[in-house]
Design a protein around this motif. Structure first.
Motif, PDB file in Angstrom:
ATOM      1  N   PHE A 264       0.983  -1.071  -0.162  1.00 50.00           N
ATOM      2  CA  PHE A 264      -0.093   0.102  -0.009  1.00 50.00           C
ATOM      3  C   PHE A 264       0.968   1.225  -0.124  1.00 50.00           C
ATOM      4  O   PHE A 264       2.025   1.168   0.404  1.00 50.00           O
ATOM      5  N   LEU A 265       0.325   2.339  -0.450  1.00 52.11           N
ATOM      6  CA  LEU A 265       0.833   3.780  -0.238  1.00 52.11           C
ATOM      7  C   LEU A 265      -0.257   4.535   0.106  1.00 52.11           C
ATOM      8  O   LEU A 265      -1.063   4.865  -0.558  1.00 52.11           O
ATOM      9  N   HIS A 266      -0.053   4.928   1.327  1.00 50.64           N
ATOM     10  CA  HIS A 266      -0.833   5.924   2.124  1.00 50.64           C
ATOM     11  C   HIS A 266      -0.486   7.197   1.688  1.00 50.64           C
ATOM     12  O   HIS A 266       0.621   7.792   1.770  1.00 50.64           O
ATOM     13  N   LEU A 267      -1.222   8.062   1.193  1.00 48.70           N
ATOM     14  CA  LEU A 267      -1.127   9.334   0.839  1.00 48.70           C
ATOM     15  C   LEU A 267      -1.962  10.512   1.651  1.00 48.70           C
ATOM     16  O   LEU A 267      -3.125  10.282   2.041  1.00 48.70           O
ATOM     17  N   HIS A 268      -1.399  11.645   2.038  1.00 50.63           N
ATOM     18  CA  HIS A 268      -1.991  12.462   2.851  1.00 50.63           C
ATOM     19  C   HIS A 268      -1.501  13.901   2.795  1.00 50.63           C
ATOM     20  O   HIS A 268      -0.182  14.236   2.662  1.00 50.63           O
ATOM     21  N   THR A 269      -2.302  14.968   2.665  1.00 51.39           N
ATOM     22  CA  THR A 269      -1.753  16.358   2.585  1.00 51.39           C
ATOM     23  C   THR A 269      -0.813  16.454   1.242  1.00 51.39           C
ATOM     24  O   THR A 269       0.392  17.034   1.430  1.00 51.39           O
ATOM     25  N   LEU A 270      -1.234  16.012   0.323  1.00 48.10           N
ATOM     26  CA  LEU A 270      -0.145  15.939  -0.930  1.00 48.10           C
ATOM     27  C   LEU A 270      -0.428  17.362  -1.622  1.00 48.10           C
ATOM     28  O   LEU A 270      -1.004  18.351  -1.422  1.00 48.10           O
ATOM     29  N   GLN A 271       0.658  17.691  -2.544  1.00 43.67           N
ATOM     30  CA  GLN A 271       0.864  18.574  -3.179  1.00 43.67           C
ATOM     31  C   GLN A 271       0.490  18.718  -4.634  1.00 43.67           C
ATOM     32  O   GLN A 271       0.720  17.683  -5.276  1.00 43.67           O
ATOM     33  N   PRO A 272       0.251  19.656  -5.612  1.00 47.95           N
ATOM     34  CA  PRO A 272       0.137  19.390  -6.800  1.00 47.95           C
ATOM     35  C   PRO A 272       1.177  18.760  -7.650  1.00 47.95           C
ATOM     36  O   PRO A 272       1.022  18.014  -8.625  1.00 47.95           O
ATOM     37  N   GLU A 273       2.327  19.148  -7.162  1.00 46.84           N
ATOM     38  CA  GLU A 273       3.444  18.517  -7.850  1.00 46.84           C
ATOM     39  C   GLU A 273       3.616  17.051  -7.722  1.00 46.84           C
ATOM     40  O   GLU A 273       4.545  16.369  -8.392  1.00 46.84           O
ATOM     41  N   ASP A 274       2.972  16.377  -6.850  1.00 46.29           N
ATOM     42  CA  ASP A 274       2.699  15.031  -6.726  1.00 46.29           C
ATOM     43  C   ASP A 274       2.044  14.192  -7.602  1.00 46.29           C
ATOM     44  O   ASP A 274       1.936  13.236  -7.701  1.00 46.29           O
ATOM     45  N   SER A 275       1.294  15.125  -8.456  1.00 45.73           N
ATOM     46  CA  SER A 275       0.487  14.567  -9.541  1.00 45.73           C
ATOM     47  C   SER A 275       1.382  13.554 -10.400  1.00 45.73           C
ATOM     48  O   SER A 275       2.477  13.997 -10.873  1.00 45.73           O
ATOM     49  N   ALA A 276       1.110  12.416 -10.796  1.00 43.75           N
ATOM     50  CA  ALA A 276       2.111  11.634 -11.600  1.00 43.75           C
ATOM     51  C   ALA A 276       1.365  10.283 -11.546  1.00 43.75           C
ATOM     52  O   ALA A 276       0.501   9.992 -11.296  1.00 43.75           O
ATOM     53  N   LEU A 277       2.170   9.206 -12.431  1.00 45.78           N
ATOM     54  CA  LEU A 277       1.801   8.009 -12.642  1.00 45.78           C
ATOM     55  C   LEU A 277       2.540   7.235 -11.351  1.00 45.78           C
ATOM     56  O   LEU A 277       3.798   7.162 -11.399  1.00 45.78           O
ATOM     57  N   TYR A 278       1.909   6.584 -10.739  1.00 47.91           N
ATOM     58  CA  TYR A 278       2.517   5.604  -9.631  1.00 47.91           C
ATOM     59  C   TYR A 278       2.440   4.175  -9.741  1.00 47.91           C
ATOM     60  O   TYR A 278       1.342   3.866  -9.975  1.00 47.91           O
ATOM     61  N   LEU A 279       3.638   3.710 -10.007  1.00 48.87           N
ATOM     62  CA  LEU A 279       3.570   2.227 -10.458  1.00 48.87           C
ATOM     63  C   LEU A 279       4.255   1.544  -9.379  1.00 48.87           C
ATOM     64  O   LEU A 279       5.196   1.854  -8.612  1.00 48.87           O
ATOM     65  N   CYS A 280       3.492   0.281  -9.292  1.00 47.38           N
ATOM     66  CA  CYS A 280       3.995  -0.835  -8.211  1.00 47.38           C
ATOM     67  C   CYS A 280       4.724  -1.996  -9.097  1.00 47.38           C
ATOM     68  O   CYS A 280       4.251  -2.083 -10.130  1.00 47.38           O
ATOM     69  N   ALA A 281       5.724  -2.480  -8.544  1.00 49.33           N
ATOM     70  CA  ALA A 281       6.471  -3.667  -9.175  1.00 49.33           C
ATOM     71  C   ALA A 281       6.915  -4.468  -8.375  1.00 49.33           C
ATOM     72  O   ALA A 281       6.867  -4.304  -7.119  1.00 49.33           O
ATOM     73  N   SER A 282       6.966  -5.962  -8.930  1.00 47.56           N
ATOM     74  CA  SER A 282       7.492  -7.022  -7.880  1.00 47.56           C
ATOM     75  C   SER A 282       8.776  -7.702  -8.516  1.00 47.56           C
ATOM     76  O   SER A 282       8.753  -7.699  -9.920  1.00 47.56           O
ATOM     77  N   SER A 283       9.485  -8.536  -7.820  1.00 48.96           N
ATOM     78  CA  SER A 283      10.471  -9.271  -8.335  1.00 48.96           C
ATOM     79  C   SER A 283      10.697 -10.350  -7.249  1.00 48.96           C
ATOM     80  O   SER A 283      10.397 -10.133  -5.954  1.00 48.96           O
ATOM     81  N   GLN A 284      11.421 -11.182  -7.604  1.00 51.34           N
ATOM     82  CA  GLN A 284      12.116 -12.041  -6.511  1.00 51.34           C
ATOM     83  C   GLN A 284      13.408 -11.361  -5.938  1.00 51.34           C
ATOM     84  O   GLN A 284      14.083 -10.436  -6.346  1.00 51.34           O
ATOM     85  N   ASP A 285      13.410 -11.659  -4.336  1.00 53.10           N
ATOM     86  CA  ASP A 285      14.518 -10.885  -3.727  1.00 53.10           C
ATOM     87  C   ASP A 285      15.993 -11.554  -4.183  1.00 53.10           C
ATOM     88  O   ASP A 285      16.141 -12.690  -4.488  1.00 53.10           O
ATOM     89  N   ARG A 286      16.685 -10.702  -4.491  1.00 52.11           N
ATOM     90  CA  ARG A 286      18.213 -11.142  -4.798  1.00 52.11           C
ATOM     91  C   ARG A 286      18.899 -12.414  -3.951  1.00 52.11           C
ATOM     92  O   ARG A 286      19.592 -12.995  -4.541  1.00 52.11           O
ATOM     93  N   ARG A 287      18.418 -12.300  -2.931  1.00 51.07           N
ATOM     94  CA  ARG A 287      19.239 -13.399  -1.907  1.00 51.07           C
ATOM     95  C   ARG A 287      18.349 -14.444  -2.157  1.00 51.07           C
ATOM     96  O   ARG A 287      19.041 -15.815  -1.940  1.00 51.07           O
ATOM     97  N   LEU A 288      17.391 -14.793  -2.991  1.00 55.26           N
ATOM     98  CA  LEU A 288      16.913 -15.888  -3.488  1.00 55.26           C
ATOM     99  C   LEU A 288      17.335 -16.425  -4.799  1.00 55.26           C
ATOM    100  O   LEU A 288      17.206 -17.490  -5.248  1.00 55.26           O
TER     101      LEU A 288
END
Lengths: 110, 117
Positions: free
Chosen positions: B75-99
């Motif tokens: 999750f990404l919790h957002l509060h009291t954001l500013q107009p310059e925070d307008s953007a595309l927010y991307l989530c990604a996943s991978s395996q951890d390097r240790r595995l």
């Protein structure tokens, strides 16, 4: 600061030609290298990964890696209008961090 | 569901609102990431969670707060954001390097287009 540099383009090629996209990176400890394609308004899509020096081919795509020169490239053969997109180069360090270039915009003209 | 999913796909919020972005991965990965993509700028890594460890980008303002309850959800919790925070927010996943060692490809979700008024 670990940097990944790409020419922003646009790179214009005619349909059927070879498109050549280039990327340089600053961190010699980088272990893994990736190319993503991103269409306008969409998220990045992984198209190639390469981990060792040399060439890796997958269909019309060939990735080339030269760790000594800190250089990675992507060749797209028989370019199609559907290949028109922004291509992002990404480099992974020895931990879990990925660093991205600003992308090269490719236009394939029919 | 397959791959990496994100909700909502679009979000418009005022500067005084509180909202949350949700990400879920169905790839069996154990590292998850938040990125910000602004126009004509490189993807900016915001946060990484891997095997319950958080790696934080110190340049991320505190108005962004991540939460990773397990290896499949982020999750990404957002509060009291500013107009310059307008953007595309991307989530990604991978395996951890240790595995997975260096052979850990990263896959993205479709993103949340955020507009802050």
């Amino acid at each position: 600061q670990k940097e990944v540099e790409q020419n922003s383009g646009p790179l214009s090629v005619p349909e059927g030609a070879i498109a050549s996209l280039n990327c340089t990176y600053s961190d010699r400890g980088s272990q893994s290298f990736f190319w993503y394609r991103q269409y306008s308004g969409k998220s990045p899509e992984l198209i190639m990964s390469i981990y060792s020096n040399g060439d890796k081919e997958d269909g019309r795509f060939t990735a080339q890696l030269n760790k000594a020169s800190q250089y990675v490239s992507l060749l797209i053969r028989d370019s199609q209008p559907s290949d028109s997109a922004t291509y992002l180069c990404a480099v992974k360090d020895g931990f879990n961090k990925f660093y991205f270039g600003s992308g090269t915009k490719l236009n394939v003209k029919p | 569901e397959t791959g990496v999913t994100q909700t909502p796909r679009h979000l418009v919020m005022g500067m005084t609102n509180k909202k949350s972005l949700k990400c879920e991965q169905h790839l069996g990965h154990n590292a998850m990431y938040w990125y910000k993509q602004s126009a004509k700028k490189p993807l900016e890594l915001m946060f990484v969670y891997s095997l319950e460890e958080r790696v934080e980008n110190n340049s991320v303002p505190s108005r962004f707060s991540p939460e990773c309850p397990n290896s499949s959800h982020l999750f990404l919790h957002l509060h009291t954001l500013q107009p310059e925070d307008s953007a595309l927010y991307l989530c990604a996943s991978s395996q951890d390097r240790r595995l997975a060692g260096p052979y850990n490809e990263q896959f993205f979700g479709p993103g949340t287009r955020l507009t802050v008024l």
